[in-house]
Design a protein around this motif. Sequence first.
Motif, PDB file in Angstrom:
ATOM      1  N   THR A 174       0.846  -1.185   0.000  1.00  0.00           N
ATOM      2  CA  THR A 174       0.000   0.000   0.000  1.00  0.00           C
ATOM      3  C   THR A 174       0.885   1.240   0.000  1.00  0.00           C
ATOM      4  O   THR A 174       2.104   1.154   0.135  1.00  0.00           O
ATOM      5  N   ASP A 228       0.461  -6.984   8.171  1.00  0.00           N
ATOM      6  CA  ASP A 228       0.953  -5.795   8.857  1.00  0.00           C
ATOM      7  C   ASP A 228       2.449  -5.949   9.119  1.00  0.00           C
ATOM      8  O   ASP A 228       2.879  -6.930   9.737  1.00  0.00           O
ATOM      9  N   ARG A 241      -6.150  -9.026   7.941  1.00  0.00           N
ATOM     10  CA  ARG A 241      -7.377  -8.932   7.161  1.00  0.00           C
ATOM     11  C   ARG A 241      -7.340  -9.980   6.053  1.00  0.00           C
ATOM     12  O   ARG A 241      -6.303 -10.185   5.417  1.00  0.00           O
ATOM     13  N   SER A 292      -4.724   5.517  -2.353  1.00  0.00           N
ATOM     14  CA  SER A 292      -5.045   5.797  -0.956  1.00  0.00           C
ATOM     15  C   SER A 292      -4.901   4.575  -0.062  1.00  0.00           C
ATOM     16  O   SER A 292      -4.863   4.695   1.162  1.00  0.00           O
ATOM     17  N   GLU A 327      -7.190   2.282   0.271  1.00  0.00           N
ATOM     18  CA  GLU A 327      -8.488   1.950   0.846  1.00  0.00           C
ATOM     19  C   GLU A 327      -9.286   0.968  -0.007  1.00  0.00           C
ATOM     20  O   GLU A 327     -10.172   0.296   0.494  1.00  0.00           O
ATOM     21  N   SER A 385     -13.238  -3.085   0.631  1.00  0.00           N
ATOM     22  CA  SER A 385     -12.781  -1.934   1.405  1.00  0.00           C
ATOM     23  C   SER A 385     -11.750  -2.418   2.422  1.00  0.00           C
ATOM     24  O   SER A 385     -12.009  -3.358   3.172  1.00  0.00           O
ATOM     25  N   MET A 386     -10.601  -1.762   2.447  1.00  0.00           N
ATOM     26  CA  MET A 386      -9.559  -2.133   3.402  1.00  0.00           C
ATOM     27  C   MET A 386     -10.000  -1.820   4.831  1.00  0.00           C
ATOM     28  O   MET A 386      -9.715  -2.574   5.767  1.00  0.00           O
ATOM     29  N   GLN A 387     -10.741  -0.717   5.013  1.00  0.00           N
ATOM     30  CA  GLN A 387     -11.124  -0.293   6.349  1.00  0.00           C
ATOM     31  C   GLN A 387     -12.073  -1.285   7.017  1.00  0.00           C
ATOM     32  O   GLN A 387     -11.882  -1.691   8.160  1.00  0.00           O
ATOM     33  N   SER A 388     -13.102  -1.695   6.271  1.00  0.00           N
ATOM     34  CA  SER A 388     -14.122  -2.571   6.864  1.00  0.00           C
ATOM     35  C   SER A 388     -13.936  -4.039   6.507  1.00  0.00           C
ATOM     36  O   SER A 388     -14.464  -4.915   7.185  1.00  0.00           O
TER      37      SER A 388
END
Length: 910
Positions: A423, A442, A450, A468, A470, A486-489
């Motif tokens: 990313t 990570d 994820r 971004s 995302e 979506s990376m966030q959710s």
Amino acid sequence: MKFAYRFSNLLGTVYRRGNLHFTPDGNCVISPVGNRVTVFDLKNNKSETLPLATRHNITCVGLSPDGSLAILVDEEGAALLVSLIGKSVIHQFHFQKPVHCVCFSPDGRKFVITKDNVALMYHAPGKKREFNAFVLDKTYYGPYDETTCIDWTNDSKCFAVGSKDMSTWVFGAERWVNLIYYSLGGHKDAIVACFFEENSLDLYTISQDGALCVWQCDTDLDGLKPRPPKDRAEDKNESIENLGEEFIEEPKGEEIHGKATTNEKERRDKVKYSRAAKYFFNKEGDFNNLTSAAYHKKTHLLVTGFASGIFHLHELPEFNLIHSLSISDQRIATISINSTGDWIAFGCSGLGQLLVWEWQSESYVLKQQGHFNSMVSLAYSPDGQYLVTGGDDGKVKVWNTSSSFCFVTFTEHTSSISAVTFTSTGYVILSASLDGTVRAFDLHRYRNFRTFTSPRPAQFSCLAVDSSGEIISAGSQDSFDIFVWSMQSGRLLDVLSGHEGPISSLCFNPMKSILASASWDKTVRLWDMFDSWRTKETLTLNSDVLVVAFRPDGNELAVAALDGQITFWDHENAVQTGSIEGRHDLQMGRKELDKITAKQSAKAKSFTTLCYSADGQSILAGGLSKFVCIYHVKEQILMKKFEISCNLSLDAMEEYLDRRKMTEFGSMALIDDGAGDEDGVAIALPGVKRGDMSSRHFKPEIRVTCLRFSPTGRSWAATTTEGLLIYSLDSGLIFDPFELDIDITPSSVRKVLSQKEYTMAIVMAFRLNEKKLIQEVIETVPCNEVDVVCSSLPELYVEKVLEFLASAFETSHHLEFYLTWAQQLLMLHGQKLKTRSGKLLPMIQFLQKSIQRHFEDVSKLCEWNRYNIKYALAISQQRGMKRPAETSVSEEELEDSNSDYLMEEASAHS
């Protein structure tokens, strides 16, 4: 200078086959990796692959006692004499037949090589340049089968040779009256290793069935009597009587046969051996053969490796077991011990694994392993410090570009990796796999945080992430759909349908929210990520599309198709702006079993991977070939071709058939010599030397699976059959003038500098463009005048000074001084540089990479010092409290309180 990329390093391959060597200081390991050699610096935690290569895979390495010279011998018997100091080839030689072992004498004057059942002793090359560096001294005959190992006495007077005929032969390196040769039996299997005791003729022999024989000699090394000079012609007449027909073509040199007759008096005075003891290793299973061994003479430490991956440590001559450990389930191919006897190196050819183990503390000094199968994909981190690779073995590995080591491996995937990427932050890695998952890792906590899946199982063949970080998209090769998460959710946002064939490639526009998807249905579709995921445009091509890539500024799209063409598109107007016919540049080699020529075979080949350079002016292309091509995008011409390998042990390397490999029954490739004993399998039939005729070998085909330019623009990497190859700009090219005038000389630059005209001196130094002179001028500028000099620099030279600062950060220790320069330049000229941000981005990222690396090193050092100071303060406070209270606190309680305090501090800090 722009295309002066040269081979820099090889990552992902740490050991292939052959023997390992420690350097004389014991700090480095020399490991053969295919047809190259890598030096692992264990003290500084770095590795470097030498910029030289043999024509076939290296099978044995010989290292001189002073560590300055090495002899590399490949599968065909071709040898290279290499200077490890200059990292260059000094001499080439061919031994005509495969060589089993190479070993220098301890005094460095001679070296012995073994081939077939003969040992050849050569004069070792000296320090001076010679016309023929390899001069044959003596030829030793004795064993009836292939030789396997060599060992010298400490004073270089004698050496021993082990053989597959279960015998060990002791030969005199010089003319001794009481020792010409001596044959030792007592084993029931092939000899794996033989070792002399320190300063003695006593000998240890180890066989493949796990037997150790201890041989005692009745004569000391000082008891060897030199033979007086003899008439050369008479000596030749004696030796030629037993000369075998097979070795008549040997070059000149004295020949010593192990079948000569002696009279009774000489026999009584000769050296005699007696077997003092015989020991057996405890083996688990019938096929757990002993495969390798090493002995440290000073500490009397014997290390033996077995086919099951177990190794033993014994103390000789009592044969006391010190330790036993299993490092893998594959055979241990080679073992080496460093000069102090502390570190032991193991090589496993089955896994491509290299281990360095400190046996006293029972800890690993080095533990590296490449991908078990071929690498498929790679990606650079945004600052260029890290590389991530994905392989067919389902592993995702992260490599440090400065140390060349893998520091983390993720094994969550259960099938082959198809794509990997970073990313924009550089701390999250995404990987797509054929197991139907896309995983996010990570780099702070080294965990899979994820996992993205599709509603129905799908094999993901490609992956892309927007600028971004995302939006994640992956293409399927069986359902022809593109999945967006979506990376966030972690939720599935949409499924993009429309392609009528497998999705082959995905790429996000770096500047806009546009996704380009390529498919085997001969189309490239552009999807608008903000406008309800609709298709914005469809580009139609003449053949199946294999790969797409956006230019770094996002204004151009490059597409490679199955017909071998690279086309360039203005995606805003859906107009093709140019094309390159690259099929002729691939130059496919002919496989061993192909029935058509390489020229005809190349007509069906194409580029499978594309990558724009950091400035967007050129494009890098590769495929099923040994060549990587750089094209100029605007001119649409080939700028340079890189031959990534010259290893003939790989398939599809030669353009024409070799008639020497053709027989009346067809190609020699169909008739395998086999390696019956390669994996510890005993030869089934008596008299068969070349293995089982039913076994077949596998020759991997040379190919380039993925190419990526570094964000700094200084290097590019390629995942190939050989491993992860890195090519970088040649730093050895010093003179590269820029607007040079006849009046500009080093003396005139120093004259201007002495007059304290710093700006003029910097401009003149950059026009001459010698790095040492530029460094001298910049470091002469007083620190309090840096801002004045930076403000008066012409705009053209600001970029050049920044580029010099980025390269100087890698080697210089003047961190604060150069940071002051960088800060003043960016503060004073930042607004002007913004207008040219696209072209200056690689240079800025190169500067950021250098500063970031120093920041990490200094921050670790500061944290370590801070905790040391806190620990010292805690100790002093406790001692101060103890004296007035006159309380008695035990040492154990004090240590417990200190450890608790440090744990609290560490948890608070984290």
